[in-house]
Design a protein around this motif. Structure first.
Motif, mmCIF file in Angstrom:
data_model
loop_
_atom_site.group_PDB
_atom_site.id
_atom_site.type_symbol
_atom_site.label_atom_id
_atom_site.label_comp_id
_atom_site.label_asym_id
_atom_site.label_seq_id
_atom_site.Cartn_x
_atom_site.Cartn_y
_atom_site.Cartn_z
ATOM 1 N N THR A 272 6.284 14.740 7.995
ATOM 2 C CA THR A 272 7.104 14.382 9.150
ATOM 3 C C THR A 272 8.576 14.465 8.772
ATOM 4 O OG1 THR A 272 5.379 12.862 9.905
ATOM 5 C CG2 THR A 272 7.561 12.582 10.849
ATOM 6 N N ARG A 273 9.388 15.015 9.654
ATOM 7 C CA ARG A 273 10.824 15.131 9.399
ATOM 8 C C ARG A 273 11.525 13.795 9.634
ATOM 9 N NH1 ARG A 273 12.326 20.727 9.313
ATOM 10 N NH2 ARG A 273 10.660 22.098 10.083
ATOM 11 N N ALA A 274 12.794 13.742 9.259
ATOM 12 C CA ALA A 274 13.565 12.496 9.386
ATOM 13 C C ALA A 274 13.646 12.023 10.825
ATOM 14 C CB ALA A 274 14.964 12.697 8.808
ATOM 15 N N ASP B 97 -3.246 1.241 4.831
ATOM 16 C CA ASP B 97 -3.661 -0.143 5.046
ATOM 17 C C ASP B 97 -2.547 -1.086 4.599
ATOM 18 O OD1 ASP B 97 -4.844 -2.617 5.217
ATOM 19 O OD2 ASP B 97 -6.660 -2.076 4.103
ATOM 20 N N GLU B 98 -1.916 -1.741 5.550
ATOM 21 C CA GLU B 98 -0.782 -2.617 5.237
ATOM 22 C C GLU B 98 -1.182 -3.785 4.338
ATOM 23 O OE1 GLU B 98 2.247 -2.163 8.958
ATOM 24 O OE2 GLU B 98 0.325 -3.174 9.394
ATOM 25 N N VAL C 185 0.992 -5.299 -1.508
ATOM 26 C CA VAL C 185 1.060 -6.605 -2.164
ATOM 27 C C VAL C 185 2.307 -6.762 -3.031
ATOM 28 C CG1 VAL C 185 -1.427 -6.944 -2.127
ATOM 29 C CG2 VAL C 185 -0.386 -5.725 -4.050
ATOM 30 N N THR C 186 3.002 -5.674 -3.344
ATOM 31 C CA THR C 186 4.267 -5.734 -4.078
ATOM 32 C C THR C 186 5.320 -4.992 -3.254
ATOM 33 O OG1 THR C 186 3.890 -3.680 -5.298
ATOM 34 C CG2 THR C 186 3.025 -5.711 -6.277
ATOM 35 N N ASP C 187 6.580 -5.165 -3.627
ATOM 36 C CA ASP C 187 7.641 -4.469 -2.900
ATOM 37 C C ASP C 187 7.457 -2.959 -2.971
ATOM 38 O OD1 ASP C 187 8.789 -6.854 -2.198
ATOM 39 O OD2 ASP C 187 10.305 -6.837 -3.800
ATOM 40 N N MET C 188 7.079 -2.452 -4.166
ATOM 41 C CA MET C 188 6.865 -1.022 -4.311
ATOM 42 C C MET C 188 5.703 -0.551 -3.432
ATOM 43 S SD MET C 188 7.522 1.967 -5.483
ATOM 44 C CE MET C 188 8.690 1.760 -6.825
ATOM 45 N N MET C 189 4.606 -1.301 -3.449
ATOM 46 C CA MET C 189 3.452 -0.919 -2.631
ATOM 47 C C MET C 189 3.778 -1.000 -1.146
ATOM 48 S SD MET C 189 0.865 0.220 -4.293
ATOM 49 C CE MET C 189 -0.470 0.026 -3.105
ATOM 50 N N LYS C 190 4.555 -1.999 -0.741
ATOM 51 C CA LYS C 190 4.958 -2.078 0.670
ATOM 52 C C LYS C 190 5.732 -0.837 1.082
ATOM 53 C CE LYS C 190 5.241 -7.138 1.060
ATOM 54 N NZ LYS C 190 6.157 -8.304 1.197
ATOM 55 N N THR C 191 6.641 -0.402 0.192
ATOM 56 C CA THR C 191 7.436 0.800 0.472
ATOM 57 C C THR C 191 6.549 2.026 0.576
ATOM 58 O OG1 THR C 191 9.370 -0.115 -0.657
ATOM 59 C CG2 THR C 191 9.289 2.274 -0.399
ATOM 60 N N LEU C 192 5.615 2.177 -0.367
ATOM 61 C CA LEU C 192 4.746 3.350 -0.383
ATOM 62 C C LEU C 192 3.800 3.374 0.821
ATOM 63 C CD1 LEU C 192 3.873 3.524 -4.190
ATOM 64 C CD2 LEU C 192 5.495 4.942 -2.916
ATOM 65 N N VAL C 193 3.204 2.230 1.132
ATOM 66 C CA VAL C 193 2.282 2.168 2.266
ATOM 67 C C VAL C 193 3.021 2.433 3.575
ATOM 68 C CG1 VAL C 193 0.793 0.642 3.623
ATOM 69 C CG2 VAL C 193 0.573 0.700 1.130
ATOM 70 N N ALA C 194 4.183 1.814 3.741
ATOM 71 C CA ALA C 194 4.948 2.015 4.974
ATOM 72 C C ALA C 194 5.352 3.478 5.124
ATOM 73 C CB ALA C 194 6.188 1.123 4.969
ATOM 74 N N GLY C 195 5.786 4.099 4.030
ATOM 75 C CA GLY C 195 6.191 5.497 4.093
ATOM 76 C C GLY C 195 5.038 6.426 4.403
ATOM 77 N N ARG D 51 2.197 5.567 5.963
ATOM 78 C CA ARG D 51 1.792 5.332 7.350
ATOM 79 C C ARG D 51 2.670 6.146 8.305
ATOM 80 N NH1 ARG D 51 -1.250 1.296 9.304
ATOM 81 N NH2 ARG D 51 0.123 1.129 11.131
ATOM 82 N N ARG D 52 3.953 6.170 8.025
ATOM 83 C CA ARG D 52 4.873 6.922 8.887
ATOM 84 C C ARG D 52 4.514 8.408 8.891
ATOM 85 N NH1 ARG D 52 9.419 9.867 8.057
ATOM 86 N NH2 ARG D 52 10.917 9.954 9.772
ATOM 87 N N GLN D 53 4.083 8.921 7.752
ATOM 88 C CA GLN D 53 3.737 10.341 7.675
ATOM 89 C C GLN D 53 2.456 10.664 8.433
ATOM 90 O OE1 GLN D 53 5.782 12.621 6.270
ATOM 91 N NE2 GLN D 53 7.162 10.901 5.909
ATOM 92 N N PHE D 54 1.446 9.823 8.296
ATOM 93 C CA PHE D 54 0.125 10.167 8.810
ATOM 94 C C PHE D 54 -0.122 9.747 10.256
ATOM 95 C CE2 PHE D 54 -1.183 10.463 4.250
ATOM 96 C CZ PHE D 54 -1.651 11.758 4.304
ATOM 97 N N MET D 55 0.521 8.692 10.709
ATOM 98 C CA MET D 55 0.178 8.185 12.031
ATOM 99 C C MET D 55 0.518 9.171 13.144
ATOM 100 S SD MET D 55 -1.573 5.700 11.525
ATOM 101 C CE MET D 55 -1.980 4.464 10.315
ATOM 102 N N GLY D 56 1.509 10.011 12.932
ATOM 103 C CA GLY D 56 1.817 11.033 13.933
ATOM 104 C C GLY D 56 0.863 12.213 13.910
ATOM 105 N N HIS D 57 -0.080 12.194 12.950
ATOM 106 C CA HIS D 57 -1.029 13.296 12.787
ATOM 107 C C HIS D 57 -2.472 12.865 13.070
ATOM 108 C CE1 HIS D 57 1.708 16.271 10.963
ATOM 109 N NE2 HIS D 57 2.284 15.249 10.347
ATOM 110 N N ARG D 58 -2.677 11.710 13.669
ATOM 111 C CA ARG D 58 -4.031 11.185 13.809
ATOM 112 C C ARG D 58 -4.964 12.159 14.515
ATOM 113 N NH1 ARG D 58 -4.995 5.730 12.714
ATOM 114 N NH2 ARG D 58 -7.151 6.383 13.027
#
Length: 333
Positions: free
Chosen positions: A165-167, A190-191, A195-205, A207-214
């Protein structure tokens, strides 16, 4: 007098004559040769794509640029100290100032489809300013993002799928179906896993990539030939659904190895090292040993995502470990 003696004497005579000519010219008052103006430095590298054939398929490796991990550290590989890492790098004439890993995304043109394996980091700068170059190099290779029919993901880490996904939120590959293992999609979207700040960043990022491709996601199963000539092989551990892909045309095979190994020297010589970002390090080691033993025994080439550009080569057994043999690059197809 043999030929080498004759050559040596002739060369001395030639140099003596040239020297005498220069002296004579200067004595006669001839002007010194004009110094030409210096050419400006280009200060830019050539586009990073590399093309070769696999049977009837055309393969192109596209660089997303180097990914920077920072100075050598004992945190990168479990049980491998900073001092050991510095020595391993130095012994192999590699930089000991920063650890840089290439990002080699493979494109296969089957004649009917254009298939891209992994996308790189996109516009995210968390791995340094040198990554995120896939689209530029893809275009330089004569491949438009709109013409990509399939994007195949080895695993859902940021450096492998964050250019879906683009910016601005639009789809980078609007006409492509997206293929990956369901286990990786489930885990990295899966949010509850943040469980850590790094994992929150990775999961959120992710999710942003894949949810537009469901509506265009296709989940692959171990052993499935989900596209003609392309078979999924489960190799979990680095992530829960890490998958490599065997590509075959006219009896010739190539393994897109994803992140089976992250360093072409350290991990090949010490294949039981666990990597910082492995979800299950021991499982990752087992997958690495199984796949590398198979590739070595059958002399099947691979494209390794993080090995030195363009990451195309063979795995050979070396004692209790392995050796990476890069394939010489072809300048003519």
């Amino acid at each position: 007098m043999n030929r080498s003696d004759h050559y040596s004497v002739s060369r001395r005579r030639l140099l003596a004559k040239v020297g005498a000519g220069v002296v004579a010219g200067c004595a006669a008052g001839l002007a010194a040769p004009r110094v030409l103006a210096k050419a400006p430095k280009a200060n830019v590298q050539a586009p990073a794509f590399y093309r070769f054939r696999l049977g009837d398929f055309e393969a192109t490796v596209i660089s997303d640029g180097p990914l920077l991990l920072g100075p050598p550290s004992g945190d990168v590989f479990k049980g491998f100290s900073t001092e050991e890492m510095v020595k391993a790098l130095s012994d192999n004439f590699l930089s000991t100032e920063t650890v840089a890993m290439d990002q080699n995304a493979l494109v296969i043109n089957t004649g009917d489809r254009i298939v891209l394996f992994d996308t790189g980091t996109g516009n995210v700068t968390m791995f340094g300013p040198t990554s995120g170059r896939l689209l530029t190099n893809l275009k330089a290779a004569g491949i438009d993002a709109e013409d990509v029919d399939a994007v195949v993901i080895t695993h859902a880490h940021a450096d492998h799928c964050w250019a879906l996904t683009r910016a601005d939120g639009s789809l980078t590959f609007p006409n492509a179906q997206i293929y990956l293992a369901k286990a990786d999609f489930d885990f990295w979207t899966d949010e509850a896993n943040g469980v850590t700040d790094m994992m929150k960043t990775l999961v959120a990022g992710t999710r942003r990539q894949f949810m537009g491709h469901r509506d265009r996601l296709v989940f692959v199963a171990d052993g499935q030939e989900f596209l003609p000539g392309i078979q999924a092989i489960s190799a979990p551990g680095h992530t829960v659904g890490h998958t490599v892909y065997m590509i075959t045309s006219q009896g010739k095979s190539l393994c897109n190895a994803g992140d089976l190994a992250h360093h072409h020297v350290i991990v090949m010589e010490r294949p039981r090292l666990e990597f910082l970002f492995d979800t299950d390090g021991k499982q990752a080691v087992n997958s690495r040993l199984r796949m590398f033993d198979m590739l070595a025994a059958n002399r099947i080439p691979m494209v390794s995502y993080h090995f030195p550009w363009p990451g195309v080569g063979f795995v050979g057994k070396l004692g209790d470990g392995y050796r990476y043999f890069p394939t010489p690059m072809q300048t003519v197809l």
